[in-house]
Design a protein around this motif. Structure first.
Motif, PDB file in Angstrom:
ATOM      1  N   GLN A  56       0.818  -1.204   0.000  1.00  0.00           N
ATOM      2  CA  GLN A  56       0.000   0.000   0.000  1.00  0.00           C
ATOM      3  C   GLN A  56       0.859   1.264   0.000  1.00  0.00           C
ATOM      4  O   GLN A  56       2.062   1.209   0.211  1.00  0.00           O
ATOM      5  CB  GLN A  56      -0.918   0.027   1.240  1.00  0.00           C
ATOM      6  N   SER A  57       0.188   2.387  -0.192  1.00  0.00           N
ATOM      7  CA  SER A  57       0.819   3.706  -0.127  1.00  0.00           C
ATOM      8  C   SER A  57       0.062   4.538   0.893  1.00  0.00           C
ATOM      9  O   SER A  57      -1.101   4.265   1.187  1.00  0.00           O
ATOM     10  CB  SER A  57       0.740   4.406  -1.481  1.00  0.00           C
ATOM     11  N   VAL A  58       0.736   5.555   1.398  1.00  0.00           N
ATOM     12  CA  VAL A  58       0.106   6.486   2.325  1.00  0.00           C
ATOM     13  C   VAL A  58       0.671   7.868   2.048  1.00  0.00           C
ATOM     14  O   VAL A  58       1.815   8.003   1.588  1.00  0.00           O
ATOM     15  CB  VAL A  58       0.336   6.061   3.799  1.00  0.00           C
ATOM     16  N   GLU A  59      -0.117   8.883   2.299  1.00  0.00           N
ATOM     17  CA  GLU A  59       0.375  10.252   2.187  1.00  0.00           C
ATOM     18  C   GLU A  59       1.001  10.638   3.521  1.00  0.00           C
ATOM     19  O   GLU A  59       0.353  10.573   4.560  1.00  0.00           O
ATOM     20  CB  GLU A  59      -0.753  11.214   1.842  1.00  0.00           C
ATOM     21  N   PHE A  60       2.269  11.026   3.487  1.00  0.00           N
ATOM     22  CA  PHE A  60       3.013  11.426   4.679  1.00  0.00           C
ATOM     23  C   PHE A  60       3.057  12.947   4.705  1.00  0.00           C
ATOM     24  O   PHE A  60       3.334  13.594   3.695  1.00  0.00           O
ATOM     25  CB  PHE A  60       4.431  10.850   4.634  1.00  0.00           C
ATOM     26  N   ILE A  61       2.775  13.524   5.883  1.00  0.00           N
ATOM     27  CA  ILE A  61       2.733  14.978   6.036  1.00  0.00           C
ATOM     28  C   ILE A  61       3.647  15.371   7.192  1.00  0.00           C
ATOM     29  O   ILE A  61       3.516  14.855   8.300  1.00  0.00           O
ATOM     30  CB  ILE A  61       1.291  15.450   6.324  1.00  0.00           C
ATOM     31  N   ALA A  62       4.573  16.282   6.910  1.00  0.00           N
ATOM     32  CA  ALA A  62       5.450  16.840   7.945  1.00  0.00           C
ATOM     33  C   ALA A  62       5.171  18.331   7.995  1.00  0.00           C
ATOM     34  O   ALA A  62       5.289  19.024   6.993  1.00  0.00           O
ATOM     35  CB  ALA A  62       6.918  16.587   7.609  1.00  0.00           C
ATOM     36  N   GLN A  63       4.768  18.820   9.169  1.00  0.00           N
ATOM     37  CA  GLN A  63       4.425  20.244   9.283  1.00  0.00           C
ATOM     38  C   GLN A  63       4.917  20.810  10.596  1.00  0.00           C
ATOM     39  O   GLN A  63       5.042  20.102  11.583  1.00  0.00           O
ATOM     40  CB  GLN A  63       2.918  20.446   9.151  1.00  0.00           C
ATOM     41  N   GLY A  64       5.202  22.106  10.566  1.00  0.00           N
ATOM     42  CA  GLY A  64       5.627  22.803  11.770  1.00  0.00           C
ATOM     43  C   GLY A  64       4.428  23.208  12.594  1.00  0.00           C
ATOM     44  O   GLY A  64       3.281  23.020  12.177  1.00  0.00           O
ATOM     45  N   PRO A  65       4.676  23.760  13.766  1.00  0.00           N
ATOM     46  CA  PRO A  65       3.571  24.222  14.603  1.00  0.00           C
ATOM     47  C   PRO A  65       2.777  25.299  13.868  1.00  0.00           C
ATOM     48  O   PRO A  65       3.354  26.155  13.214  1.00  0.00           O
ATOM     49  CB  PRO A  65       4.251  24.798  15.836  1.00  0.00           C
ATOM     50  N   SER A  66       1.480  25.216  13.909  1.00  0.00           N
ATOM     51  CA  SER A  66       0.652  26.160  13.171  1.00  0.00           C
ATOM     52  C   SER A  66       0.936  27.596  13.582  1.00  0.00           C
ATOM     53  O   SER A  66       1.249  27.879  14.726  1.00  0.00           O
ATOM     54  CB  SER A  66      -0.823  25.832  13.361  1.00  0.00           C
ATOM     55  N   GLN A  67       0.875  28.486  12.625  1.00  0.00           N
ATOM     56  CA  GLN A  67       1.028  29.926  12.790  1.00  0.00           C
ATOM     57  C   GLN A  67       2.455  30.381  13.070  1.00  0.00           C
ATOM     58  O   GLN A  67       2.725  31.556  13.092  1.00  0.00           O
ATOM     59  CB  GLN A  67       0.110  30.468  13.912  1.00  0.00           C
ATOM     60  N   SER A  68       3.414  29.465  13.304  1.00  0.00           N
ATOM     61  CA  SER A  68       4.737  29.945  13.682  1.00  0.00           C
ATOM     62  C   SER A  68       5.817  29.701  12.636  1.00  0.00           C
ATOM     63  O   SER A  68       6.799  30.408  12.606  1.00  0.00           O
ATOM     64  CB  SER A  68       5.160  29.336  15.014  1.00  0.00           C
ATOM     65  N   VAL A  69       5.675  28.692  11.822  1.00  0.00           N
ATOM     66  CA  VAL A  69       6.717  28.367  10.855  1.00  0.00           C
ATOM     67  C   VAL A  69       6.077  28.082   9.507  1.00  0.00           C
ATOM     68  O   VAL A  69       5.086  27.376   9.419  1.00  0.00           O
ATOM     69  CB  VAL A  69       7.531  27.130  11.320  1.00  0.00           C
ATOM     70  N   ASP A  70       6.645  28.618   8.461  1.00  0.00           N
ATOM     71  CA  ASP A  70       6.168  28.377   7.105  1.00  0.00           C
ATOM     72  C   ASP A  70       6.273  26.885   6.798  1.00  0.00           C
ATOM     73  O   ASP A  70       7.341  26.287   6.926  1.00  0.00           O
ATOM     74  CB  ASP A  70       7.017  29.197   6.139  1.00  0.00           C
ATOM     75  N   ALA A  71       5.169  26.267   6.382  1.00  0.00           N
ATOM     76  CA  ALA A  71       5.147  24.833   6.094  1.00  0.00           C
ATOM     77  C   ALA A  71       6.148  24.463   5.006  1.00  0.00           C
ATOM     78  O   ALA A  71       6.655  23.346   4.971  1.00  0.00           O
ATOM     79  CB  ALA A  71       3.742  24.400   5.703  1.00  0.00           C
ATOM     80  N   ALA A  72       6.436  25.372   4.090  1.00  0.00           N
ATOM     81  CA  ALA A  72       7.384  25.093   3.013  1.00  0.00           C
ATOM     82  C   ALA A  72       8.809  24.933   3.531  1.00  0.00           C
ATOM     83  O   ALA A  72       9.678  24.450   2.816  1.00  0.00           O
ATOM     84  CB  ALA A  72       7.327  26.200   1.972  1.00  0.00           C
ATOM     85  N   SER A  73       9.069  25.323   4.776  1.00  0.00           N
ATOM     86  CA  SER A  73      10.419  25.212   5.318  1.00  0.00           C
ATOM     87  C   SER A  73      10.766  23.778   5.725  1.00  0.00           C
ATOM     88  O   SER A  73      11.883  23.512   6.128  1.00  0.00           O
ATOM     89  CB  SER A  73      10.593  26.139   6.526  1.00  0.00           C
ATOM     90  N   ILE A  74       9.810  22.852   5.617  1.00  0.00           N
ATOM     91  CA  ILE A  74      10.051  21.447   5.957  1.00  0.00           C
ATOM     92  C   ILE A  74       9.892  20.619   4.693  1.00  0.00           C
ATOM     93  O   ILE A  74       8.828  20.616   4.078  1.00  0.00           O
ATOM     94  CB  ILE A  74       9.054  20.936   7.017  1.00  0.00           C
ATOM     95  N   SER A  75      10.941  19.912   4.290  1.00  0.00           N
ATOM     96  CA  SER A  75      10.821  19.039   3.127  1.00  0.00           C
ATOM     97  C   SER A  75      10.563  17.617   3.593  1.00  0.00           C
ATOM     98  O   SER A  75      10.939  17.240   4.691  1.00  0.00           O
ATOM     99  CB  SER A  75      12.099  19.093   2.278  1.00  0.00           C
ATOM    100  N   GLY A  76       9.892  16.835   2.760  1.00  0.00           N
ATOM    101  CA  GLY A  76       9.685  15.424   3.065  1.00  0.00           C
ATOM    102  C   GLY A  76       8.257  14.943   2.953  1.00  0.00           C
ATOM    103  O   GLY A  76       8.011  13.749   2.956  1.00  0.00           O
ATOM    104  N   SER A  77       7.279  15.837   2.877  1.00  0.00           N
ATOM    105  CA  SER A  77       5.896  15.394   2.732  1.00  0.00           C
ATOM    106  C   SER A  77       5.716  14.772   1.356  1.00  0.00           C
ATOM    107  O   SER A  77       6.370  15.158   0.396  1.00  0.00           O
ATOM    108  CB  SER A  77       4.932  16.568   2.896  1.00  0.00           C
ATOM    109  N   GLY A  78       4.812  13.797   1.279  1.00  0.00           N
ATOM    110  CA  GLY A  78       4.527  13.155  -0.006  1.00  0.00           C
ATOM    111  C   GLY A  78       4.104  11.713   0.175  1.00  0.00           C
ATOM    112  O   GLY A  78       3.830  11.244   1.274  1.00  0.00           O
ATOM    113  N   ARG A  79       4.061  11.009  -0.935  1.00  0.00           N
ATOM    114  CA  ARG A  79       3.591   9.624  -0.954  1.00  0.00           C
ATOM    115  C   ARG A  79       4.704   8.678  -0.506  1.00  0.00           C
ATOM    116  O   ARG A  79       5.846   8.782  -0.956  1.00  0.00           O
ATOM    117  CB  ARG A  79       3.142   9.276  -2.368  1.00  0.00           C
TER     118      ARG A  79
END
Length: 194
Positions: A56-79
């Motif tokens: 199987q596959s899963v969507e993996f999401i890596a995110q910073g704390p909301s409102q404090s860090v730009d989500a684009a500053s973390i690489s690695g999200s995806g299938r």
């Protein structure tokens, strides 16, 4: 005992894992800013066995704390695609922060993807001392210089201590060499202007 039965014979039974029901993110160790970190995932059946035949596959999401860090500053999200019940991805950020790891069952039906550990990304090694001074100082008054030890990405090196010397000079020829200590990434040095 049954007559004419060989009691030493054996039968082999192959037991396969059940259908996949859950994907789990292994708790990763603390990371370091600017360094890629491996994240391991496993897919299990309802009995807790790794589903070695699952692809199987899963969507993996890596995110910073909301409102404090730009989500684009973390690489690695995806299938993430599983092989032999295991999956792997990498995350990286240059920002010291807690990264929230999440899963989305975007490619499968009815898999439990509630596993959601966080991983703390620590600053890299402190390499730069920044200094901030008061706007103006009156002759004879105490002047202070705030010191901050930062890594190459601008994160305050909160776990580091440094000792060094600061040279203060003034247009009238006054000069002083001052010992400075930074603890937990910050310090202050003071002198009296003349």
């Amino acid at each position: 005992v049954l007559a004419n039965v060989d009691e030493t014979s054996t039968v082999s039974i192959t037991v396969s894992e059940g259908a996949p029901v859950e994907i789990v993110i292994a708790q990763p160790p603390q990371g370091v800013a600017g360094v890629s970190q491996t994240i391991d995932l496993s897919i299990f059946d309802q009995y807790g066995n790794i589903c070695t035949t699952c692809t199987q596959s899963v969507e993996f999401i890596a995110q910073g704390p909301s409102q404090s860090v730009d989500a684009a500053s973390i690489s690695g999200s995806g299938r993430v695609v599983f092989k032999d019940g295991l999956g792997q991805t990498q995350i990286q950020t240059d920002t010291m922060q807690t990264v929230q790891l999440r899963l989305n069952d975007a490619f499968n039906a009815n898999l439990n993807v509630d596993s959601a550990p966080d991983v703390y990304i620590q600053h890299a090694a402190g390499t730069v001392v920044s200094m901030a001074t008061e706007a103006n100082s009156v002759v004879g008054s105490i002047a202070s210089v705030d010191l901050t030890l930062k890594d190459e990405f601008g994160n305050i090196a909160i776990t580091e201590t440094a000792t060094f010397q600061v040279t203060a000079t003034q247009p009238n020829g006054f000069s002083a060499v001052l010992d400075a200590t930074i603890t937990s990434g910050v310090g202050i040095v003071t002198f009296t202007s003349t």
